[in-house]
Design a protein around this motif. Structure first.
Motif, PDB file in Angstrom:
ATOM      1  N   CYS A  75       0.861  -1.178   0.000  1.00 43.37           N
ATOM      2  CA  CYS A  75       0.000   0.000   0.000  1.00 43.37           C
ATOM      3  C   CYS A  75       0.895   1.225   0.000  1.00 43.37           C
ATOM      4  O   CYS A  75       1.776   1.357   0.845  1.00 43.37           O
ATOM      5  CB  CYS A  75      -0.914   0.016   1.232  1.00 43.37           C
ATOM      6  SG  CYS A  75      -2.180  -1.253   1.200  1.00 43.37           S
ATOM      7  N   HIS A 129       0.636   4.808   0.563  1.00 41.99           N
ATOM      8  CA  HIS A 129      -0.156   5.954   1.006  1.00 41.99           C
ATOM      9  C   HIS A 129       0.704   7.206   1.213  1.00 41.99           C
ATOM     10  O   HIS A 129       0.205   8.313   1.179  1.00 41.99           O
ATOM     11  CB  HIS A 129      -0.871   5.617   2.314  1.00 41.99           C
ATOM     12  CG  HIS A 129      -1.861   4.494   2.169  1.00 41.99           C
ATOM     13  ND1 HIS A 129      -2.912   4.538   1.289  1.00 41.99           N
ATOM     14  CD2 HIS A 129      -1.942   3.294   2.779  1.00 41.99           C
ATOM     15  CE1 HIS A 129      -3.621   3.427   1.371  1.00 41.99           C
ATOM     16  NE2 HIS A 129      -3.046   2.648   2.258  1.00 41.99           N
ATOM     17  N   GLU A 170      -8.070   1.325  -6.792  1.00 41.12           N
ATOM     18  CA  GLU A 170      -8.778   1.418  -5.523  1.00 41.12           C
ATOM     19  C   GLU A 170      -9.803   0.299  -5.348  1.00 41.12           C
ATOM     20  O   GLU A 170     -10.178  -0.043  -4.227  1.00 41.12           O
ATOM     21  CB  GLU A 170      -9.464   2.780  -5.403  1.00 41.12           C
ATOM     22  CG  GLU A 170     -10.441   3.068  -6.522  1.00 41.12           C
ATOM     23  CD  GLU A 170     -10.887   4.520  -6.525  1.00 41.12           C
ATOM     24  OE1 GLU A 170     -11.488   4.943  -5.520  1.00 41.12           O
ATOM     25  OE2 GLU A 170     -10.635   5.220  -7.517  1.00 41.12           O
ATOM     26  N   ASP A 171     -10.230  -0.299  -6.464  1.00 39.42           N
ATOM     27  CA  ASP A 171     -11.175  -1.408  -6.393  1.00 39.42           C
ATOM     28  C   ASP A 171     -10.477  -2.754  -6.294  1.00 39.42           C
ATOM     29  O   ASP A 171     -11.120  -3.806  -6.353  1.00 39.42           O
ATOM     30  CB  ASP A 171     -12.100  -1.405  -7.612  1.00 39.42           C
ATOM     31  CG  ASP A 171     -11.331  -1.481  -8.930  1.00 39.42           C
ATOM     32  OD1 ASP A 171     -10.078  -1.495  -8.894  1.00 39.42           O
ATOM     33  OD2 ASP A 171     -11.987  -1.524  -9.993  1.00 39.42           O
ATOM     34  N   THR A 191      -0.586  -0.179  -4.439  1.00 38.08           N
ATOM     35  CA  THR A 191      -1.851   0.549  -4.407  1.00 38.08           C
ATOM     36  C   THR A 191      -1.591   2.017  -4.726  1.00 38.08           C
ATOM     37  O   THR A 191      -0.839   2.686  -4.025  1.00 38.08           O
ATOM     38  CB  THR A 191      -2.531   0.415  -3.037  1.00 38.08           C
ATOM     39  OG1 THR A 191      -2.749  -0.967  -2.759  1.00 38.08           O
ATOM     40  CG2 THR A 191      -3.872   1.144  -3.030  1.00 38.08           C
ATOM     41  N   ALA A 240      -6.335   7.032  -5.475  1.00 33.17           N
ATOM     42  CA  ALA A 240      -7.685   6.838  -6.001  1.00 33.17           C
ATOM     43  C   ALA A 240      -7.876   7.641  -7.294  1.00 33.17           C
ATOM     44  O   ALA A 240      -7.528   8.826  -7.365  1.00 33.17           O
ATOM     45  CB  ALA A 240      -8.719   7.270  -4.968  1.00 33.17           C
TER      46      ALA A 240
END
Length: 206
Positions: free
Chosen positions: A6, A8, A142-143, A185, A188
């Motif tokens: 991830c 972020h 994001e999905d 990830t 978005a």
């Protein structure tokens, strides 16, 4: 092998990256309207993708020639035309192979993701941190969907797999399954693509 991460935090600088932009599809769900030329933010989907990639290294667009792109952008076409995204990717790599100072990483991007600059920043940062047994990093939307045309892959691994597997009328996934990936990830919306007229209407938000 697939691992996940991830991402972020804000991305840091990564390695130089040459880029293949796949831009020669039939756009069948748009009635044949070339999606690469759809207007967005004062340019086109294609010009936006090229602008995201060009500061990082060489760029080759695989699709119809576009004289509005910067002169340093290379152009080629898969043979025969419309023989699939894997064939387009392979054609682009052939062009990049001839360049001096070839980057050790190569991005492969679809032309229809107007927010791809943010995804590419995360992927490039992840590539710079990747373990030696990882062939490439792939965007995870994001999905939770793997984005097969939003990747940064080691150039040597890409050249190796393209010499070993068929690409004509093949999916990119059929090529990628032979490599070891880390999934990243991405922000978005950064890999939201344009396939339908409803997606086209969404372009006004970029």
């Amino acid at each position: 092998m697939v691992t996940s991460r991830c991402a972020h935090s804000a991305p840091t600088a990564g390695p130089p990256v040459d880029t293949v932009v796949v831009a020669g599809g039939r756009s069948s769900r748009l009635g044949g309207t070339p999606k690469a030329q759809l207007p967005v933010a004062g340019g086109t989907l294609l010009s936006r993708t090229v602008a995201a990639a060009l500061p990082l290294g060489a760029v080759v667009v695989v699709g119809p020639e576009d004289p509005t792109l910067p002169p340093k952008v290379l152009s080629t076409r898969e043979d025969p035309p419309f023989s699939g995204p894997a064939a387009a990717m392979a054609a682009g790599v052939v062009v990049l192979r001839e360049l001096p100072g070839r980057a050790s990483w190569t991005a492969v991007l679809a032309c229809d993701m107007p927010g791809v600059e943010r995804a590419l920043a995360q992927l490039r940062a992840a590539a710079g941190r990747a373990a030696s047994d990882v062939d490439g990093v792939m965007a995870l939307g994001e999905d939770g969907r793997r984005e097969n045309l939003a990747v940064v892959v080691r150039t040597a691994a890409l050249e190796r797999v393209l010499s070993q597997v068929p690409t004509a009328d093949a999916s990119v996934r059929s090529v990628w399954r032979h490599l070891s990936w880390e999934e990243v990830t991405v922000p978005a919306g950064s890999t939201a693509d344009v396939d339908t007229w409803e997606d086209v209407r969404r372009l006004d938000s970029y």
